[in-house]
Motif scaffolding. Structure first.
Motif, PDB file in Angstrom:
ATOM      1  N   ALA A   1       0.942  -1.185  -0.107  1.00 29.25           N
ATOM      2  CA  ALA A   1       0.089   0.049  -0.140  1.00 29.25           C
ATOM      3  C   ALA A   1       0.673   1.170  -0.145  1.00 29.25           C
ATOM      4  CB  ALA A   1      -0.964  -0.066   1.264  1.00 29.25           C
ATOM      5  N   ILE A   2       2.032   1.258   0.771  1.00 31.48           N
ATOM      6  CA  ILE A   2       2.726   2.440   0.526  1.00 31.48           C
ATOM      7  C   ILE A   2       3.473   2.706  -0.431  1.00 31.48           C
ATOM      8  CG2 ILE A   2       4.980   3.308   1.806  1.00 31.48           C
ATOM      9  CD1 ILE A   2       3.970   2.217   4.554  1.00 31.48           C
ATOM     10  N   VAL A   3       3.746   1.530  -1.300  1.00 31.16           N
ATOM     11  CA  VAL A   3       4.728   1.730  -2.439  1.00 31.16           C
ATOM     12  C   VAL A   3       3.684   2.062  -3.684  1.00 31.16           C
ATOM     13  CG1 VAL A   3       5.634   0.314  -4.124  1.00 31.16           C
ATOM     14  CG2 VAL A   3       6.412  -0.287  -2.027  1.00 31.16           C
ATOM     15  N   ASP A   4       2.395   1.894  -3.581  1.00 31.57           N
ATOM     16  CA  ASP A   4       1.534   2.130  -4.557  1.00 31.57           C
ATOM     17  C   ASP A   4       0.953   3.560  -4.436  1.00 31.57           C
ATOM     18  OD1 ASP A   4       1.600  -0.447  -5.608  1.00 31.57           O
ATOM     19  OD2 ASP A   4      -0.182  -1.136  -4.907  1.00 31.57           O
ATOM     20  N   ARG A   5       1.202   4.110  -2.893  1.00 32.69           N
ATOM     21  CA  ARG A   5       0.417   5.439  -2.658  1.00 32.69           C
ATOM     22  C   ARG A   5       1.566   6.739  -3.012  1.00 32.69           C
ATOM     23  NH1 ARG A   5      -3.500   7.909  -0.198  1.00 32.69           N
ATOM     24  NH2 ARG A   5      -2.855   9.826   1.002  1.00 32.69           N
TER      25      ARG A   5
ATOM     26  N   LYS B   1      29.752 -16.293  11.620  1.00 33.55           N
ATOM     27  CA  LYS B   1      30.480 -15.893  10.382  1.00 33.55           C
ATOM     28  C   LYS B   1      30.776 -17.617   9.670  1.00 33.55           C
ATOM     29  CE  LYS B   1      33.184 -12.209  11.837  1.00 33.55           C
ATOM     30  NZ  LYS B   1      32.617 -11.214  10.789  1.00 33.55           N
ATOM     31  N   VAL B   2      30.570 -18.660  10.540  1.00 35.40           N
ATOM     32  CA  VAL B   2      30.796 -19.897   9.901  1.00 35.40           C
ATOM     33  C   VAL B   2      29.355 -20.614   9.817  1.00 35.40           C
ATOM     34  CG1 VAL B   2      33.014 -20.107  10.647  1.00 35.40           C
ATOM     35  CG2 VAL B   2      31.290 -20.793  12.369  1.00 35.40           C
ATOM     36  N   VAL B   3      28.350 -19.955  10.533  1.00 39.13           N
ATOM     37  CA  VAL B   3      26.945 -20.649  10.385  1.00 39.13           C
ATOM     38  C   VAL B   3      25.960 -19.480   9.571  1.00 39.13           C
ATOM     39  CG1 VAL B   3      25.007 -21.731  11.621  1.00 39.13           C
ATOM     40  CG2 VAL B   3      27.353 -22.044  12.477  1.00 39.13           C
ATOM     41  N   PRO B   4      25.746 -19.784   8.416  1.00 40.78           N
ATOM     42  CA  PRO B   4      25.263 -18.788   7.286  1.00 40.78           C
ATOM     43  C   PRO B   4      23.642 -18.794   8.039  1.00 40.78           C
ATOM     44  CG  PRO B   4      26.457 -20.032   6.066  1.00 40.78           C
ATOM     45  CD  PRO B   4      26.578 -21.001   7.339  1.00 40.78           C
ATOM     46  N   ARG B   5      23.026 -19.673   8.435  1.00 41.03           N
ATOM     47  CA  ARG B   5      21.723 -19.633   8.789  1.00 41.03           C
ATOM     48  C   ARG B   5      21.699 -18.709  10.156  1.00 41.03           C
ATOM     49  NH1 ARG B   5      17.868 -24.865  10.841  1.00 41.03           N
ATOM     50  NH2 ARG B   5      19.358 -25.080  11.991  1.00 41.03           N
ATOM     51  N   LEU B   6      22.637 -18.834  10.997  1.00 35.91           N
ATOM     52  CA  LEU B   6      22.441 -17.809  11.863  1.00 35.91           C
ATOM     53  C   LEU B   6      22.845 -16.520  11.541  1.00 35.91           C
ATOM     54  CD1 LEU B   6      22.571 -17.399  15.147  1.00 35.91           C
ATOM     55  CD2 LEU B   6      24.801 -17.920  15.330  1.00 35.91           C
ATOM     56  N   ALA B   7      23.654 -16.166  10.617  1.00 43.16           N
ATOM     57  CA  ALA B   7      24.006 -14.911  10.047  1.00 43.16           C
ATOM     58  C   ALA B   7      23.020 -14.324   9.547  1.00 43.16           C
ATOM     59  CB  ALA B   7      25.097 -14.983   9.094  1.00 43.16           C
ATOM     60  N   ARG B   8      21.918 -15.201   8.866  1.00 40.81           N
ATOM     61  CA  ARG B   8      20.810 -14.395   8.324  1.00 40.81           C
ATOM     62  C   ARG B   8      19.502 -14.295   9.069  1.00 40.81           C
ATOM     63  NH1 ARG B   8      22.653 -18.110   4.178  1.00 40.81           N
ATOM     64  NH2 ARG B   8      21.043 -19.635   4.864  1.00 40.81           N
ATOM     65  N   ALA B   9      19.699 -14.718  10.638  1.00 43.06           N
ATOM     66  CA  ALA B   9      18.711 -14.788  11.422  1.00 43.06           C
ATOM     67  C   ALA B   9      18.120 -13.474  11.477  1.00 43.06           C
ATOM     68  CB  ALA B   9      18.977 -15.445  12.603  1.00 43.06           C
ATOM     69  N   ALA B  10      18.924 -12.640  11.769  1.00 44.47           N
ATOM     70  CA  ALA B  10      18.573 -11.216  11.805  1.00 44.47           C
ATOM     71  C   ALA B  10      19.030 -10.323  10.800  1.00 44.47           C
ATOM     72  CB  ALA B  10      18.636 -10.549  13.276  1.00 44.47           C
ATOM     73  N   VAL B  11      18.393  -9.624   9.967  1.00 41.73           N
ATOM     74  CA  VAL B  11      19.117  -8.875   8.996  1.00 41.73           C
ATOM     75  C   VAL B  11      18.304  -7.244   8.920  1.00 41.73           C
ATOM     76  CG1 VAL B  11      19.146  -8.562   6.342  1.00 41.73           C
ATOM     77  CG2 VAL B  11      19.212 -10.838   7.609  1.00 41.73           C
ATOM     78  N   PHE B  12      19.181  -6.462   8.585  1.00 43.00           N
ATOM     79  CA  PHE B  12      18.732  -5.081   8.171  1.00 43.00           C
ATOM     80  C   PHE B  12      18.522  -4.940   7.022  1.00 43.00           C
ATOM     81  CE2 PHE B  12      20.148  -4.868  12.531  1.00 43.00           C
ATOM     82  CZ  PHE B  12      19.364  -3.932  13.264  1.00 43.00           C
ATOM     83  N   TYR B  13      17.362  -4.267   6.525  1.00 36.04           N
ATOM     84  CA  TYR B  13      17.139  -4.274   5.191  1.00 36.04           C
ATOM     85  C   TYR B  13      16.971  -2.665   4.636  1.00 36.04           C
ATOM     86  CZ  TYR B  13      16.037  -9.104   4.490  1.00 36.04           C
ATOM     87  OH  TYR B  13      16.222 -10.616   4.637  1.00 36.04           O
ATOM     88  N   ARG B  14      17.397  -2.271   3.628  1.00 41.18           N
ATOM     89  CA  ARG B  14      17.113  -0.985   3.023  1.00 41.18           C
ATOM     90  C   ARG B  14      16.534  -1.196   1.508  1.00 41.18           C
ATOM     91  NH1 ARG B  14      21.398   3.745   2.821  1.00 41.18           N
ATOM     92  NH2 ARG B  14      22.636   2.030   2.344  1.00 41.18           N
ATOM     93  N   LEU B  15      15.272  -0.867   1.154  1.00 46.33           N
ATOM     94  CA  LEU B  15      14.545  -1.316   0.057  1.00 46.33           C
ATOM     95  C   LEU B  15      14.348   0.236  -0.553  1.00 46.33           C
ATOM     96  CD1 LEU B  15      11.976  -3.932   0.775  1.00 46.33           C
ATOM     97  CD2 LEU B  15      14.334  -4.341   0.187  1.00 46.33           C
ATOM     98  N   GLU B  16      14.134   0.454  -1.876  1.00 39.58           N
ATOM     99  CA  GLU B  16      13.955   1.649  -2.369  1.00 39.58           C
ATOM    100  C   GLU B  16      12.863   1.438  -3.625  1.00 39.58           C
ATOM    101  OE1 GLU B  16      17.197   3.757  -4.035  1.00 39.58           O
ATOM    102  OE2 GLU B  16      17.367   2.449  -5.819  1.00 39.58           O
ATOM    103  N   PHE B  17      12.085   2.353  -4.091  1.00 40.13           N
ATOM    104  CA  PHE B  17      11.126   2.216  -5.176  1.00 40.13           C
ATOM    105  C   PHE B  17      10.815   3.554  -5.813  1.00 40.13           C
ATOM    106  CE2 PHE B  17       8.882   3.381  -1.215  1.00 40.13           C
ATOM    107  CZ  PHE B  17       7.664   4.355  -1.763  1.00 40.13           C
TER     108      PHE B  17
END
Length: 269
Positions: free
Chosen positions: A171-175, A253-269
């Motif tokens: 909704a935010i992207v479309d507005r 650093k050696v367990v990828p699943r743990l590294a991806r457990a919490a992620v900071f995202y920046r998206l643009e549109f």
């Protein structure tokens, strides 16, 4: 000075833990965020903050998360002196005071009505606020859509149900004509780790939305583009956190699943 009694439950109660974490950081010898307004606000609230599950060991991670998202927000606002900011699930965050946005920025704090009422009693209202569930999308009609938008959602998206969260983003992207989302998220594996999250257990809150990488987000709208996806363990300054946090970062650093457990995202549109 009069104090405010606060009685909140479930995900609303987690705002007390994060506020207390920023206050503890401000009182430390080497603060990361140095949010002195948070420390002053804790002193005005009649609540036993020791019951939130937040302590000095975890306060640094709360402050680091806030500082990182502040930096992304500053970067956007430095390039858009005329913009709209949607601070979703704002809780008692003092971000608008930390960033001091320029006059051309229209800032909206959005959270449940009782949380907004509490903010109004504790903070000077120098900007706009909307009391609503963020997934009741009618609130967007109160926001003009004539400027680029910055959406800040710290500690929010994982509490939303996935269909509601995706509908909100769409909704935010479309507005709006364009803009950015900056937020933290957890993966489906991260959802499984909530059982060891002490503040979450104390609040009896439940995380619901696990985001399985950037493609999961980009599938919400063809207009979305990924700018950054950064593991929480790779945040600048992570080495200043407690020994247990540093050990976790080493394992990640050696367990990828743990590294991806919490992620900071920046998206643009």
């Amino acid at each position: 000075m009069a104090t405010e009694k606060v009685r909140l439950a479930a995900e609303k109660a987690t705002l007390l833990a994060t506020l207390y974490g920023r206050a503890l950081d401000a009182r430390s010898p080497r603060p990361i965020l140095d949010d002195r307004l948070a420390a002053a606000t804790v002193a005005r609230i009649d609540h036993d903050f020791r019951q939130t599950g937040m302590d000095r060991r975890n306060a640094g991670s709360v402050a680091l998360r806030a500082r990182f998202l502040d930096d992304w927000a500053r970067e956007f606002l430095s390039r858009h002196a005329e913009a709209t900011v949607l601070h979703l699930g704002c809780g008692l965050d003092t971000r608008v005071y930390r960033l001091a946005p320029p006059p051309g920025v229209d800032w909206y704090d959005v959270d449940y009505p009782d949380v907004i009422d509490l903010r109004r009693r504790l903070y000077p209202e120098e900007h706009r606020s909307i009391g609503t569930s963020v997934t009741d999308l009618g609130w967007l009609d109160q926001v003009p859509a004539d400027k680029p938008v910055l959406v800040v959602a710290e500690g929010l998206f994982y509490y939303l149900d996935p269909p509601g969260g995706r509908a909100l983003v769409r909704a935010i992207v479309d507005r709006f004509p364009g803009g950015q989302f900056v937020f933290d998220a957890v993966s489906p594996f991260g959802l499984r780790l909530q059982a060891i999250n002490k503040p979450l257990k104390k609040a009896e809150a439940t995380m619901r939305w696990g985001i399985d990488g950037p493609d999961d987000l980009l599938s919400i709208s063809p207009k979305l583009r990924l700018v950054t996806a950064l593991s929480a363990f790779d945040l600048p300054g992570y080495g200043r956190l407690s020994a247990s946090h540093r050990i976790s970062a080493g394992i990640a650093k050696v367990v990828p699943r743990l590294a991806r457990a919490a992620v900071f995202y920046r998206l643009e549109f």
